[in-house]
Design an enzyme around this catalytic site. Structure first.
Site, PDB file in Angstrom:
ATOM      1  N   ASP A   1       0.819  -1.206   0.000  1.00 40.56           N
ATOM      2  CA  ASP A   1       0.000   0.000   0.000  1.00 40.56           C
ATOM      3  C   ASP A   1       0.855   1.258   0.000  1.00 40.56           C
ATOM      4  OD1 ASP A   1      -2.724   1.373   0.569  1.00 40.56           O
ATOM      5  OD2 ASP A   1      -1.419   2.141   2.158  1.00 40.56           O
TER       6      ASP A   1
ATOM      7  N   TYR B   1       2.479  10.322   0.036  1.00 39.83           N
ATOM      8  CA  TYR B   1       3.593   9.816   0.835  1.00 39.83           C
ATOM      9  C   TYR B   1       4.929  10.292   0.253  1.00 39.83           C
ATOM     10  CZ  TYR B   1       0.287   6.550   3.062  1.00 39.83           C
ATOM     11  OH  TYR B   1      -0.763   5.991   3.742  1.00 39.83           O
TER      12      TYR B   1
ATOM     13  N   ASN C   1      -8.658   9.039  -0.197  1.00 33.25           N
ATOM     14  CA  ASN C   1      -7.877   9.119   1.045  1.00 33.25           C
ATOM     15  C   ASN C   1      -8.548   9.876   2.183  1.00 33.25           C
ATOM     16  OD1 ASN C   1      -5.716   8.473   2.631  1.00 33.25           O
ATOM     17  ND2 ASN C   1      -4.278   9.889   1.678  1.00 33.25           N
TER      18      ASN C   1
ATOM     19  N   SER D   1     -11.008   5.723   2.606  1.00 31.65           N
ATOM     20  CA  SER D   1     -10.097   5.788   3.747  1.00 31.65           C
ATOM     21  C   SER D   1     -10.530   6.935   4.650  1.00 31.65           C
ATOM     22  CB  SER D   1      -8.658   6.011   3.274  1.00 31.65           C
ATOM     23  OG  SER D   1      -7.771   6.111   4.374  1.00 31.65           O
TER      24      SER D   1
ATOM     25  N   CYS E   1       1.356   3.731  15.907  1.00 32.01           N
ATOM     26  CA  CYS E   1       2.545   4.544  15.600  1.00 32.01           C
ATOM     27  C   CYS E   1       3.737   4.179  16.477  1.00 32.01           C
ATOM     28  CB  CYS E   1       2.229   6.033  15.719  1.00 32.01           C
ATOM     29  SG  CYS E   1       1.064   6.631  14.473  1.00 32.01           S
TER      30      CYS E   1
END
Length: 399
Positions: free
Chosen positions: A117, A122, A190, A220, A280
């Site tokens: 993905d 990004y 997104n 998303s 995270c």
């Protein structure tokens, strides 16, 4: 077909989370518009009852003979994806070198991972370039891969972001050029776009699929009501509905995946590709004694994560994780492996995206598949007791 979730507060009754509240809630125009929108979606959804029987099929999980990787359907589509996927957020084009990125993809692929993905945003597109270069270099069969990307933030110009037909088409073409691919398997919206009509979004995604640029599309960070609206629009105009939602899911983030999305999975076949199973990095245990200089939380762009870790709530989470480590010891696994396996227990989760910065970490996380059978109902109850945050399902409310 009933749409009981359409009446929840996160749906049409309030503005979307990212939308400024420009009108007073009591405004006659706002109220009438919301009611009209609700009636339209609800009536269309109820009229689709004859279509829903096909979603009540038995979808079996399979296991790779050589790798032990488990494969599931993406939602209730026919696309088979590895239950663990590799994400590229923060890492590719940023936190790690291109050489390490290649090592990670190689380890993942050789262990049966087929889902990779990325997103146009990004590392400003660099993550897609690195991913594409590695795929080309390794000469892996394209048909053996499931490549997904996400669209919304594509550039600084006003027309280079959002979910307009223009940006969906141009943004996806740009992603394909960077990936050096003819198509992606899934293109994700997104985030919701309050400035674009839902019909335009669904028509643009359908166009991208019909033009061979993508096989499926998904969402998303959309609410259940927004996903249902997209599905209803697709059925009304004979377009293609989304097949899955990308959602954050881990020990400390449960409400959406465990309460809001299961009804969508059972009624319209929308599955979940979850991300951040280790919150995270918080669940790795690396922050037990502060924030290490080499960690993500020490990066300038992640000051928010550092503040979250050192906050009162963050310290409480660390205390719970210390208790969770005893459960991991009982199961002869690491805390990260337990956390990933716990996410995989959810029947609506098609795949869990792993975000790792080193080969050893990826290899460890891939071991979560062996931990999954060990999480019995009793172990799951013990975890719920420690976390103390199990959300009430709709079944709980009805009982």
């Amino acid at each position: 077909m009933q749409v009981s979730f359409a009446c929840t507060d996160h749906g049409l009754k309030a503005p979307r989370a990212s939308e400024p509240n420009k009108q007073n809630a009591s405004s006659p125009n706002a109220t009438s518009a919301a009611r009209a929108r609700f009636r339209t979606v609800a009536l269309i959804a109820r009229s689709l009852g004859t279509f829903t029987h096909r979603h009540h099929i038995s979808l079996k999980e399979s296991t790779g003979k050589l790798t032990g990787m488990k494969y599931r359907n993406l939602g209730k589509s026919g696309l088979r994806v590895s239950c663990l996927g590799l994400g590229t957020w923060v890492t590719f084009g940023g936190q790690i070198s291109d050489e390490v990125a290649e090592q990670l993809m190689t380890i993942a692929y050789e262990n049966g991972v087929n889902l990779f993905d990325t997103a146009e945003v990004y590392a400003a597109g660099k993550a897609e370039i690195i991913l594409g270069n590695i795929i080309k270099k390794k000469c892996w069969r394209r048909s053996s891969l499931v490549i997904t990307t996400k669209l919304y933030w594509g550039g600084k110009a006003e027309t280079e972001r959002g979910l307009s037909r223009k940006h969906i088409v141009e943004g996806l073409k740009g992603s394909l050029q960077r990936l050096q691919l003819e198509y992606v398997d899934v293109v994700f919206a997104n985030r919701p776009d309050n400035n674009t009509p839902m019909e335009e979004i669904v028509r643009a995604m359908t166009h991208a699929i019909n033009q061979g640029m993508s096989m499926y599309w998904g969402t998303s960070r959309w609410s259940a009501m927004e996903i249902m609206e997209a599905y209803s629009v697709a059925r009304q105009f004979n377009l293609i509905p989304p097949v899955c939602e990308q959602a954050e899911y881990h020990f400390f983030q449960r409400e959406k995946v465990e309460v809001q999305l299961p009804e969508l999975y059972h009624k319209i076949g929308v599955g979940v590709v979850s991300w951040s199973p280790l919150a995270c990095g918080i669940i790795t245990g690396k922050y037990d004694n502060g924030v290490p200089e080499s960690s993500r939380a020490a990066m300038k762009s992640y000051q928010w994560l550092k503040e979250k870790i050192v906050s009162e709530d963050g310290q409480k989470q660390q205390m719970k994780l210390k208790e969770m480590s005893h459960v991991a010891e009982k199961l002869s696994c690491s805390l990260p492996q337990l956390a990933v396996a716990w996410c995989l227990r959810n029947e609506g989760v098609s795949s869990v995206l792993l975000g790792t910065s080193c080969p050893a970490q990826l290899t460890e996380n891939l071991g979560a598949i062996q931990v999954l059978p060990k999480i019995t109902p009793n172990i799951a109850s013990e975890i719920d007791k420690i976390l103390g945050n199990r959300p009430h399902s709709k079944k709980d409310y009805h009982n």
